[in-house]
Write a protein that holds these residues in place. Structure first.
Motif, PDB file in Angstrom:
ATOM      1  N   LEU A 127     -62.533 -15.312  -7.760  1.00  0.00           N
ATOM      2  CA  LEU A 127     -62.517 -16.550  -6.984  1.00  0.00           C
ATOM      3  C   LEU A 127     -63.953 -16.912  -6.598  1.00  0.00           C
ATOM      4  CD1 LEU A 127     -59.627 -15.625  -4.527  1.00  0.00           C
ATOM      5  CD2 LEU A 127     -59.444 -17.014  -6.607  1.00  0.00           C
ATOM      6  N   HIS A 128     -64.201 -18.199  -6.404  1.00  0.00           N
ATOM      7  CA  HIS A 128     -65.515 -18.617  -5.924  1.00  0.00           C
ATOM      8  C   HIS A 128     -65.535 -18.532  -4.399  1.00  0.00           C
ATOM      9  CE1 HIS A 128     -67.100 -19.900  -9.769  1.00  0.00           C
ATOM     10  NE2 HIS A 128     -65.945 -20.503 -10.026  1.00  0.00           N
ATOM     11  N   GLY A 129     -66.628 -18.011  -3.880  1.00  0.00           N
ATOM     12  CA  GLY A 129     -66.759 -17.877  -2.440  1.00  0.00           C
ATOM     13  C   GLY A 129     -67.458 -16.582  -2.064  1.00  0.00           C
ATOM     14  N   THR A 130     -67.284 -16.156  -0.820  1.00  0.00           N
ATOM     15  CA  THR A 130     -67.994 -15.006  -0.265  1.00  0.00           C
ATOM     16  C   THR A 130     -67.142 -13.743  -0.320  1.00  0.00           C
ATOM     17  OG1 THR A 130     -69.220 -16.457   1.235  1.00  0.00           O
ATOM     18  CG2 THR A 130     -69.170 -14.105   1.779  1.00  0.00           C
ATOM     19  N   TYR A 131     -67.764 -12.652  -0.792  1.00  0.00           N
ATOM     20  CA  TYR A 131     -67.138 -11.340  -0.859  1.00  0.00           C
ATOM     21  C   TYR A 131     -67.862 -10.400   0.107  1.00  0.00           C
ATOM     22  CZ  TYR A 131     -64.859 -12.804  -5.219  1.00  0.00           C
ATOM     23  OH  TYR A 131     -64.103 -13.459  -6.167  1.00  0.00           O
ATOM     24  N   LEU A 132     -67.104  -9.495   0.723  1.00  0.00           N
ATOM     25  CA  LEU A 132     -67.672  -8.478   1.610  1.00  0.00           C
ATOM     26  C   LEU A 132     -67.310  -7.109   1.062  1.00  0.00           C
ATOM     27  CD1 LEU A 132     -66.655 -10.001   5.078  1.00  0.00           C
ATOM     28  CD2 LEU A 132     -68.845 -10.272   3.882  1.00  0.00           C
ATOM     29  N   VAL A 133     -68.308  -6.218   0.958  1.00  0.00           N
ATOM     30  CA  VAL A 133     -68.105  -4.868   0.433  1.00  0.00           C
ATOM     31  C   VAL A 133     -68.457  -3.859   1.524  1.00  0.00           C
ATOM     32  CG1 VAL A 133     -68.759  -3.185  -1.337  1.00  0.00           C
ATOM     33  CG2 VAL A 133     -68.671  -5.630  -1.907  1.00  0.00           C
ATOM     34  N   TYR A 134     -67.493  -3.005   1.881  1.00  0.00           N
ATOM     35  CA  TYR A 134     -67.684  -1.978   2.897  1.00  0.00           C
ATOM     36  C   TYR A 134     -67.417  -0.596   2.307  1.00  0.00           C
ATOM     37  CZ  TYR A 134     -67.170  -5.701   6.453  1.00  0.00           C
ATOM     38  OH  TYR A 134     -67.306  -6.833   7.218  1.00  0.00           O
ATOM     39  N   VAL A 135     -68.028   0.426   2.924  1.00  0.00           N
ATOM     40  CA  VAL A 135     -67.704   1.825   2.629  1.00  0.00           C
ATOM     41  C   VAL A 135     -67.376   2.523   3.940  1.00  0.00           C
ATOM     42  CG1 VAL A 135     -68.580   4.042   1.818  1.00  0.00           C
ATOM     43  CG2 VAL A 135     -69.061   1.984   0.517  1.00  0.00           C
ATOM     44  N   ASN A 136     -66.286   3.273   3.954  1.00  0.00           N
ATOM     45  CA  ASN A 136     -65.815   3.988   5.134  1.00  0.00           C
ATOM     46  C   ASN A 136     -65.768   5.490   4.850  1.00  0.00           C
ATOM     47  OD1 ASN A 136     -62.634   4.708   6.526  1.00  0.00           O
ATOM     48  ND2 ASN A 136     -64.497   4.507   7.720  1.00  0.00           N
ATOM     49  N   TYR A 137     -66.370   6.275   5.757  1.00  0.00           N
ATOM     50  CA  TYR A 137     -66.226   7.736   5.698  1.00  0.00           C
ATOM     51  C   TYR A 137     -64.921   8.058   6.401  1.00  0.00           C
ATOM     52  CZ  TYR A 137     -67.502  12.694   6.534  1.00  0.00           C
ATOM     53  OH  TYR A 137     -67.524  14.074   6.596  1.00  0.00           O
ATOM     54  N   TRP A 138     -63.872   8.267   5.604  1.00  0.00           N
ATOM     55  CA  TRP A 138     -62.524   8.367   6.140  1.00  0.00           C
ATOM     56  C   TRP A 138     -62.202   9.748   6.721  1.00  0.00           C
ATOM     57  CZ3 TRP A 138     -58.126  11.207   4.670  1.00  0.00           C
ATOM     58  CH2 TRP A 138     -56.916  10.776   5.261  1.00  0.00           C
ATOM     59  N   GLY A 139     -62.576  10.810   6.029  1.00  0.00           N
ATOM     60  CA  GLY A 139     -62.242  12.150   6.501  1.00  0.00           C
ATOM     61  C   GLY A 139     -62.766  13.191   5.538  1.00  0.00           C
ATOM     62  N   ASN A 140     -62.304  14.412   5.709  1.00  0.00           N
ATOM     63  CA  ASN A 140     -62.734  15.522   4.873  1.00  0.00           C
ATOM     64  C   ASN A 140     -61.566  16.123   4.109  1.00  0.00           C
ATOM     65  OD1 ASN A 140     -65.455  15.312   5.642  1.00  0.00           O
ATOM     66  ND2 ASN A 140     -65.104  16.544   7.479  1.00  0.00           N
ATOM     67  N   LEU A 141     -61.902  16.919   3.103  1.00  0.00           N
ATOM     68  CA  LEU A 141     -60.910  17.479   2.193  1.00  0.00           C
ATOM     69  C   LEU A 141     -61.161  18.965   2.016  1.00  0.00           C
ATOM     70  CD1 LEU A 141     -58.670  17.013   0.016  1.00  0.00           C
ATOM     71  CD2 LEU A 141     -60.522  16.601  -1.612  1.00  0.00           C
ATOM     72  N   SER A 142     -60.092  19.772   2.139  1.00  0.00           N
ATOM     73  CA  SER A 142     -60.192  21.210   1.900  1.00  0.00           C
ATOM     74  C   SER A 142     -59.009  21.636   1.053  1.00  0.00           C
ATOM     75  CB  SER A 142     -60.201  21.981   3.225  1.00  0.00           C
ATOM     76  OG  SER A 142     -58.929  21.898   3.852  1.00  0.00           O
ATOM     77  N   SER A 143     -58.916  22.928   0.763  1.00  0.00           N
ATOM     78  CA  SER A 143     -57.794  23.425  -0.038  1.00  0.00           C
ATOM     79  C   SER A 143     -56.460  23.258   0.689  1.00  0.00           C
ATOM     80  CB  SER A 143     -58.016  24.899  -0.384  1.00  0.00           C
ATOM     81  OG  SER A 143     -58.184  25.661   0.805  1.00  0.00           O
ATOM     82  N   GLN A 144     -56.508  23.057   2.012  1.00  0.00           N
ATOM     83  CA  GLN A 144     -55.284  22.847   2.796  1.00  0.00           C
ATOM     84  C   GLN A 144     -54.927  21.359   2.927  1.00  0.00           C
ATOM     85  OE1 GLN A 144     -57.680  25.263   4.046  1.00  0.00           O
ATOM     86  NE2 GLN A 144     -56.365  26.673   2.892  1.00  0.00           N
TER      87      GLN A 144
END
Length: 263
Positions: free
Chosen positions: A194-211
């Motif tokens: 689409l024509h217009g303005t785009y916003l790009v964000y990155v979020n540090y959501w959480g962590n990951l382990s074997s559990q």
């Protein structure tokens, strides 16, 4: 005789220790054929640390699979560069990896690069399936911490919001790779933007382990996570343009506006 055998053993050991790093890519010379990420076979695909989970909007992804050798004890991540998009690449203990990508029609390239910048393997192939329209807008996110989960968020000009809980948009855009198994990639793609303005964000959501996932500070690997975001316009065409952003993330919950752009 014993001295000769000892010398031979030492020579073999020295030669193994100085072996040049190498890489192999599995797949036909014409490129990777589609095989769904949800396919349950007796020989599951290997990723880091678990096979990818499919939450994306599009279904014509291919798996880039291979093995790195001669890099035992060398720091990770290495790099997987797909169509010029550099993505951190981790392997299992035997050097194997599998990463998803949504290739468009036309010329595509896949390159494996060591952490010190050495090119280990490069494949160029042509995708002749014209039904696979090249991405007019692609946003690719990767990061350097396999124990952290980062999320890509994109807001389109009509106010729709693509992220992990709502990957598919009614305007034809969406997350075509939403990686939930380590350092990405996560990608947003639109073939008819689409024509217009785009916003790009990155979020540090959480962590990951074997559990599983957790929100415990410090349970990730790096004190500062380096996220790399590539913004690509008209991929695989003579009019291709790209921008790359490197962003540090330090705490769970960090949400950063990476780019606002007009199309």
């Amino acid at each position: 005789m014993r001295s000769l055998l000892s010398l031979l053993c030492l020579t073999l050991l020295a030669s193994a220790a100085t072996a040049e790093p190498s890489a192999s890519l599995d797949g036909p010379t014409a490129g990777w054929r589609y095989s769904g990420l949800l396919d349950r076979t007796e020989n599951p695909r290997v990723a880091y640390p678990t096979p990818p989970i499919d939450r994306g909007a599009q279904r014509n992804r291919s798996m880039i699979e291979g093995k790195l050798q001669g890099l035992e004890g060398v720091r990770q991540p290495q790099r997987l560069v797909v169509n010029g998009n550099p993505l951190p690449l981790y392997t299992d203990a035997e050097g194997r990896f599998a990463r998803p990508y949504n290739f468009g029609a036309g010329s595509n390239s896949v390159e494996l690069v060591s952490a010190d910048g050495q090119s280990l393997k490069r494949v160029q192939f042509y995708e002749a399936n014209t039904l696979k329209t090249p991405a007019r807008v692609r946003v690719a996110l990767g990061w350097d911490d396999p124990k952290a989960e980062l999320d890509l968020h994109v807001i389109t000009p009509d106010g729709q919001h693509a992220f992990w809980a709502s990957p598919v948009m009614s305007n034809g855009g969406g997350l075509d790779v939403d990686s939930v198994d380590g350092p990405g990639p996560e990608m947003f793609t639109m073939t008819a933007p689409l024509h217009g303005t785009y916003l790009v964000y990155v979020n540090y959501w959480g962590n990951l382990s074997s559990q599983g996932y957790n929100f415990q500070a410090g349970s990730n690997q790096n004190e500062v996570i380096t996220a790399q975001i590539s913004l690509v316009f008209n991929e695989n065409t003579p009019n291709e343009k790209r921008e790359t952003f490197v962003v540090p993330l330090r705490g769970i919950g960090d949400l950063q506006l990476i780019k606002s752009f007009n199309y």
